[in-house]
Write a protein that holds these residues in place. Structure first.
Motif, PDB file in Angstrom:
ATOM      1  N   MET A   1       0.857  -1.166   0.000  1.00 30.69           N
ATOM      2  CA  MET A   1       0.000   0.000   0.000  1.00 30.69           C
ATOM      3  C   MET A   1       0.906   1.233   0.000  1.00 30.69           C
ATOM      4  O   MET A   1       1.868   1.298   0.760  1.00 30.69           O
ATOM      5  N   ASN A   2       0.581   2.195  -0.840  1.00 31.89           N
ATOM      6  CA  ASN A   2       1.404   3.398  -0.884  1.00 31.89           C
ATOM      7  C   ASN A   2       0.818   4.490   0.026  1.00 31.89           C
ATOM      8  O   ASN A   2      -0.269   4.332   0.592  1.00 31.89           O
ATOM      9  N   LEU A   3       1.553   5.576   0.149  1.00 27.33           N
ATOM     10  CA  LEU A   3       1.168   6.654   1.059  1.00 27.33           C
ATOM     11  C   LEU A   3      -0.176   7.267   0.676  1.00 27.33           C
ATOM     12  O   LEU A   3      -0.980   7.586   1.560  1.00 27.33           O
ATOM     13  N   ASP A   4      -0.439   7.404  -0.598  1.00 21.22           N
ATOM     14  CA  ASP A   4      -1.718   7.969  -1.030  1.00 21.22           C
ATOM     15  C   ASP A   4      -2.880   7.070  -0.599  1.00 21.22           C
ATOM     16  O   ASP A   4      -3.879   7.544  -0.062  1.00 21.22           O
ATOM     17  N   GLN A   5      -2.756   5.783  -0.823  1.00 17.49           N
ATOM     18  CA  GLN A   5      -3.804   4.833  -0.427  1.00 17.49           C
ATOM     19  C   GLN A   5      -3.978   4.811   1.096  1.00 17.49           C
ATOM     20  O   GLN A   5      -5.105   4.750   1.600  1.00 17.49           O
ATOM     21  N   PHE A   6      -2.866   4.876   1.813  1.00 15.40           N
ATOM     22  CA  PHE A   6      -2.903   4.839   3.277  1.00 15.40           C
ATOM     23  C   PHE A   6      -3.616   6.066   3.837  1.00 15.40           C
ATOM     24  O   PHE A   6      -4.522   5.952   4.667  1.00 15.40           O
ATOM     25  N   THR A   7      -3.222   7.256   3.360  1.00 10.86           N
ATOM     26  CA  THR A   7      -3.843   8.479   3.873  1.00 10.86           C
ATOM     27  C   THR A   7      -5.303   8.600   3.428  1.00 10.86           C
ATOM     28  O   THR A   7      -6.120   9.141   4.177  1.00 10.86           O
ATOM     29  N   THR A   8      -5.634   8.082   2.263  1.00  4.30           N
ATOM     30  CA  THR A   8      -7.028   8.080   1.820  1.00  4.30           C
ATOM     31  C   THR A   8      -7.871   7.200   2.740  1.00  4.30           C
ATOM     32  O   THR A   8      -8.989   7.569   3.117  1.00  4.30           O
ATOM     33  N   ALA A   9      -7.342   6.044   3.105  1.00  2.48           N
ATOM     34  CA  ALA A   9      -8.070   5.152   4.030  1.00  2.48           C
ATOM     35  C   ALA A   9      -8.319   5.847   5.366  1.00  2.48           C
ATOM     36  O   ALA A   9      -9.381   5.673   5.972  1.00  2.48           O
ATOM     37  N   LEU A  10      -7.362   6.651   5.813  1.00  3.40           N
ATOM     38  CA  LEU A  10      -7.534   7.393   7.069  1.00  3.40           C
ATOM     39  C   LEU A  10      -8.562   8.500   6.915  1.00  3.40           C
ATOM     40  O   LEU A  10      -9.476   8.641   7.727  1.00  3.40           O
ATOM     41  N   SER A  11      -8.426   9.315   5.866  1.00  2.00           N
ATOM     42  CA  SER A  11      -9.292  10.490   5.718  1.00  2.00           C
ATOM     43  C   SER A  11     -10.730  10.125   5.360  1.00  2.00           C
ATOM     44  O   SER A  11     -11.649  10.887   5.667  1.00  2.00           O
ATOM     45  N   ASN A  12     -10.930   8.980   4.739  1.00  3.88           N
ATOM     46  CA  ASN A  12     -12.290   8.555   4.402  1.00  3.88           C
ATOM     47  C   ASN A  12     -13.074   8.070   5.621  1.00  3.88           C
ATOM     48  O   ASN A  12     -14.289   7.889   5.538  1.00  3.88           O
ATOM     49  N   GLN A  13     -12.383   7.854   6.726  1.00  3.76           N
ATOM     50  CA  GLN A  13     -13.027   7.337   7.935  1.00  3.76           C
ATOM     51  C   GLN A  13     -12.611   8.179   9.144  1.00  3.76           C
ATOM     52  O   GLN A  13     -11.903   7.703  10.029  1.00  3.76           O
ATOM     53  N   PRO A  14     -13.019   9.445   9.206  1.00  5.79           N
ATOM     54  CA  PRO A  14     -12.592  10.284  10.331  1.00  5.79           C
ATOM     55  C   PRO A  14     -13.140   9.757  11.662  1.00  5.79           C
ATOM     56  O   PRO A  14     -14.219   9.177  11.722  1.00  5.79           O
ATOM     57  N   ASP A  15     -12.339   9.933  12.690  1.00 12.19           N
ATOM     58  CA  ASP A  15     -12.691   9.574  14.060  1.00 12.19           C
ATOM     59  C   ASP A  15     -12.963   8.077  14.252  1.00 12.19           C
ATOM     60  O   ASP A  15     -13.746   7.686  15.099  1.00 12.19           O
ATOM     61  N   HIS A  16     -12.309   7.247  13.438  1.00 12.98           N
ATOM     62  CA  HIS A  16     -12.399   5.799  13.607  1.00 12.98           C
ATOM     63  C   HIS A  16     -11.184   5.309  14.404  1.00 12.98           C
ATOM     64  O   HIS A  16     -10.107   5.904  14.340  1.00 12.98           O
TER      65      HIS A  16
END
Length: 160
Positions: A1-16
């Motif tokens: 998984m690259n940095l873009d995919q990783f940060t997208t997974a984080l930002s798509n699910q705030p406060d998880h």
């Protein structure tokens, strides 16, 4: 998984909540910390004489005794934003450093969202010959090496 995919997974699910799970199913304790984010560049020459460079984004984890600590997706996103000064390319692979018996660096292979939690799966990194045509390893299978019983190991008359 690259940095873009990783940060997208984080930002798509705030406060998880976050979970890190080995591909074997073992899960890090939920009170883990991310203590640093690094840009790790490895310059090397393979066995065929070709010079190579790899770069990765490494998140170091730490497990302390503050059992109530829970790192959430938005907090990790903020930590990653602070690492912008490292000028990481968004295609850089993400790895997670975890201490078990020794410190190991694991590739992040996937993310899964369920029950208010984002789970990142990590897998052991593998070695490989990068120049099999030059050193005669074409089509040879790799051999898995398992730790030996130190009491049963024999290294000859001089020891190990």
């Amino acid at each position: 998984m690259n940095l873009d995919q990783f940060t997208t997974a984080l930002s798509n699910q705030p406060d998880h909540e976050l979970c890190i799970q080995f591909d074997s199913g073992i899960v890090l304790p939920p009170h883990f910390h991310v203590t640093e984010i690094g840009k790790v560049t490895k310059d090397f020459v393979d066995c065929g004489g070709t010079r190579r460079t790899t770069t990765s984004c490494v998140l170091q984890t730490f497990i302390a005794t503050d059992f109530d600590h829970r790192l959430k997706t938005d907090k990790l996103s903020m930590i990653i934003e602070k690492a912008a000064v490292l000028e990481l390319d968004r295609s850089t692979p993400v790895e997670i450093e975890i201490q078990t018996d020794t410190i190991g660096t694991y590739s992040v292979t996937s993310s899964l969202v369920s029950d208010g939690k984002v789970t990142f799966t990590v897998a052991s990194k593998q070695t490989a010959c990068l120049a099999p045509d030059k050193c005669g390893l074409d089509n040879l299978p790799s051999l898995e090496v398992t730790p030996a019983d130190p009491a049963a190991a024999e290294c000859g008359d001089t020891g190990c």
